[in-house]
Design an enzyme around this catalytic site. Structure first.
Site, short mmCIF file in Angstrom:
data_model
loop_
_atom_site.label_atom_id
_atom_site.label_comp_id
_atom_site.label_asym_id
_atom_site.label_seq_id
_atom_site.Cartn_x
_atom_site.Cartn_y
_atom_site.Cartn_z
N TRP A 1 3.47 6.04 13.28
CA TRP A 1 2.22 5.59 12.69
C TRP A 1 1.32 4.98 13.71
CZ3 TRP A 1 -1.70 3.97 9.94
CH2 TRP A 1 -1.86 4.63 8.72
N GLU B 1 1.77 -6.69 11.48
CA GLU B 1 1.26 -6.47 10.12
C GLU B 1 2.27 -5.77 9.23
OE1 GLU B 1 -2.30 -4.10 11.13
OE2 GLU B 1 -1.38 -2.43 10.07
N HIS C 1 -14.37 -4.44 11.29
CA HIS C 1 -14.02 -3.11 11.80
C HIS C 1 -15.27 -2.29 12.06
CE1 HIS C 1 -9.78 -2.70 9.84
NE2 HIS C 1 -9.95 -3.88 10.40
N HIS D 1 -2.35 1.25 16.38
CA HIS D 1 -1.61 1.76 15.22
C HIS D 1 -0.24 2.32 15.55
CE1 HIS D 1 -5.71 1.92 13.18
NE2 HIS D 1 -4.97 1.17 12.41
N ASN E 1 0.81 -1.22 0.00
CA ASN E 1 0.00 0.00 0.00
C ASN E 1 0.85 1.28 0.00
OD1 ASN E 1 -2.39 1.37 0.07
ND2 ASN E 1 -2.86 0.94 2.23
N HIS F 1 -3.16 -9.95 9.40
CA HIS F 1 -3.65 -8.71 8.81
C HIS F 1 -4.58 -9.05 7.64
CE1 HIS F 1 -2.19 -4.75 6.68
NE2 HIS F 1 -3.29 -4.53 7.36
N TYR G 1 -7.21 8.01 12.28
CA TYR G 1 -7.01 6.87 11.40
C TYR G 1 -7.86 5.69 11.87
CZ TYR G 1 -4.84 3.46 8.45
OH TYR G 1 -4.65 2.49 7.51
N ARG H 1 0.74 -11.08 13.57
CA ARG H 1 -0.13 -10.57 12.51
C ARG H 1 0.51 -10.53 11.12
NH1 ARG H 1 -4.53 -8.23 12.44
NH2 ARG H 1 -3.97 -6.22 11.51
N ARG I 1 -13.57 -5.15 15.96
CA ARG I 1 -12.59 -4.14 16.34
C ARG I 1 -13.31 -2.81 16.47
NH1 ARG I 1 -7.75 -1.74 12.49
NH2 ARG I 1 -9.24 -0.05 12.19
N ASP J 1 -7.14 -1.38 17.80
CA ASP J 1 -5.85 -1.16 17.12
C ASP J 1 -5.27 0.18 17.56
OD1 ASP J 1 -3.71 -1.08 15.40
OD2 ASP J 1 -4.87 -1.52 13.58
N ASP K 1 -6.35 -3.34 1.66
CA ASP K 1 -5.23 -3.22 0.72
C ASP K 1 -4.58 -4.58 0.46
OD1 ASP K 1 -4.65 -2.25 3.52
OD2 ASP K 1 -2.60 -2.59 2.90
N GLU L 1 -8.29 -11.09 10.37
CA GLU L 1 -8.93 -9.80 10.10
C GLU L 1 -9.70 -9.88 8.78
OE1 GLU L 1 -6.19 -6.56 9.67
OE2 GLU L 1 -7.77 -5.05 9.82
N GLU M 1 -3.74 -4.05 19.56
CA GLU M 1 -2.88 -4.29 18.39
C GLU M 1 -1.86 -3.17 18.24
OE1 GLU M 1 -5.23 -4.85 14.87
OE2 GLU M 1 -3.63 -4.07 13.60
C1 CS2 Z 1 -4.82 -1.49 9.92
C2 CS2 Z 1 -4.71 -1.27 8.43
O1 CS2 Z 1 -6.18 -3.31 9.42
C3 CS2 Z 1 -5.38 -2.85 10.22
O2 CS2 Z 1 -5.09 -3.38 11.27
O3 CS2 Z 1 -3.68 -1.27 10.65
O4 CS2 Z 1 -5.71 -0.36 8.09
C4 CS2 Z 1 -3.38 -0.77 7.92
O5 CS2 Z 1 -3.09 0.47 8.47
C5 CS2 Z 1 -3.38 -0.71 6.43
O6 CS2 Z 1 -3.58 -2.00 5.93
C6 CS2 Z 1 -2.08 -0.13 5.90
O7 CS2 Z 1 -1.96 -0.33 4.56
MG MG Z 2 -3.49 -2.64 12.29
#
Ligand code: CS2
Ligand code: MG
Length: 402
Positions: free
Chosen positions: A402, A262, A123, A212, A38, A312, A160, A283, A148, A210, A316, A339, A236
């Site tokens: 991130w 991930e 999600h 992140h 991605n 993960h 995010y 993950r 989630r 999550d 994407d 997921e 996560e």
């Molecule tokens: C996220 C994703 O699904 C997840 O757990 O962290 O949205 C992730 O940020 C994206 O796949 C990044 O490309």
């Molecule tokens: Mg994630």
């Protein structure tokens, strides 16, 4: 002996960008591998097109392990997301071919089913707590057993992981959107809304969250401790995982289970996390961690330490990866959860045959190989467009993790 005759790198953007590798043998058997990284898609496309495709022509498609070692050891510079995603695409395409040649779904080649279906989590999100609770209720009605939960942190420009429309696409803009981040606001707010989810829906639901990668180890420890009574399925990516020993500190303070991996792409990136039992769920995925061959290696190491899988599965990761993930998930002894975000209708116009979702579980197709076909005509309707994930800046304007 059949040989690899043709190697094509296919780039399409049905709602979001996907890079797919298609390998065709001299017997006319084709295999698909996902090569989507991605926001950096064309780096992998070039790696495959310019540096890998010429090495594959004439090789025996049956020699999956040898091809893996050839591409990994032969590159001299090992690991890293671009290399491991490119190797993954070749590996998954060769598993797809092997299944088709054998007339068996890939999970049969991995030892067969260890379970009937694969538990997934979806999600739920909201711009505020009420919207989040409505979203959780809607997913529960659709039969999801694991959810989630993410809500927009009040006062910040964009959080995010919070869906804006019917589909959630994290990489939605031609240049990266700049989002604000405040650790103190998040740490005050997230335990509050997670408690509201438990209050409304009780404990008969797996609840995930999550982070992140946004927290330092001691902040993550505090977060984990503050939600212990909510019995999360996991928190996560509490902190960036480059520094694997950082998880020791989190572990010392909280029993909230931890999932990470991930963004990690090899067994070396998770080795300490696994062997020191610093996490509970790993993950890593077939697409970013070297394909089915390498993912299986990571999961087998994890099994020795009672660590479960939790791959993960964001949007994407193409339907080819979803099929590869479900093939591995259904076979391995230490499966935890998968997921599942699903894809847009446009994406399913290009990729046909995705695993069946029923009652919060995914079921693999019984077609030989991975069961996914790629529609070239549909793909041509969705030309590549650059798309980036957002970036996070702290309130003083500095770049944040991130
Ligand atoms: C996220 C994703 O699904 C997840 O757990 O962290 O949205 C992730 O940020 C994206 O796949 C990044 O490309
Ligand atoms: Mg994630």
């Amino acid at each position: 002996m059949a040989t690899i005759d043709r190697v094509e790198v296919l780039v399409t953007s049905p709602g979001r960008n996907f890079v797919t590798l298609r390998i065709t043998t001299s017997d006319g058997v084709t295999g698909l591998g996902d090569a989507t990284l991605n926001g950096r898609e064309l780096a992998v496309a070039s790696y495959l097109e310019d540096h890998v495709a010429p090495l594959l022509i004439g090789r025996d498609p049956a020699r999956i392990e040898d091809t893996w070692q050839y591409l990994y050891k032969g590159a001299y510079w090992r690991r890293g997301p671009v290399t491991m995603t490119a190797i993954a695409a070749v590996d998954v395409a060769l598993w797809d071919i092997k299944g088709k040649v054998a007339g068996l779904p890939v999970y049969e080649l991995l030892g067969g089913r260890s379970r009937d279906g694969v538990l997934v989590y979806c999600h739920a999100s909201g711009e505020d707590v009420a919207a989040l609770l409505d979203d959780v209720a809607a997913y529960r009605e659709r039969g999801f057993k694991a959810i989630r939960a993410q809500a927009a942190v009040p006062g910040l420009s964009g959080t995010y992981g919070v869906r804006k429309g019917a589909y959630y696409e994290p990489a939605a803009t031609a240049l990266p959107e700049e989002q604000q981040w405040s650790t103190s606001s998040y740490l005050d707010f997230a335990p509050f809304y997670l408690a509201k989810v438990r209050e409304k829906f009780g404990f008969g639901l797996h609840l995930l969250h999550d982070v992140h990668h946004r927290l330092t180890p001691i902040e993550a420890a505090r977060f984990g401790k503050s939600v212990e009574e909510l019995r999360l399925f996991w928190m996560e990516d509490p902190t960036p995982a480059e520094n694997q020993e950082a998880f020791r500190l989190i572990r010392r303070h909280t029993t909230t289970p931890i999932a990470t991996g991930e963004v990690l792409s090899s067994v070396w990136d998770v080795k300490q996390l696994i062997t020191e039992q610093l996490i509970d769920y790993v993950r890593t995925t077939a697409v970013h961690a070297g394909g089915i061959t390498h993912l299986r290696r990571i999961f087998d190491l994890a099994a020795l330490y009672q660590i479960r899988t939790g791959s993960h599965g964001a949007s994407d990761l193409s339907p080819v990866t979803v099929a590869a993930a479900v093939a591995v998930d259904i076979a391995v002894p230490n499966f935890g959860i998968q997921e599942h975000m699903g894809h847009t209708p446009e994406t399913y116009e290009v990729f046909h045959g995705t695993p069946r979702l029923e009652n919060g579980m995914l079921y693999p197709s019984d077609a030989p190989g991975l069961g996914i076909t790629y529609d070239d005509e549909a793909a041509a309707r969705f030309p590549y467009e650059p798309r980036y994930l957002p970036v996070a800046r702290a309130l003083d304007g500095s770049m944040h993790d991130w």
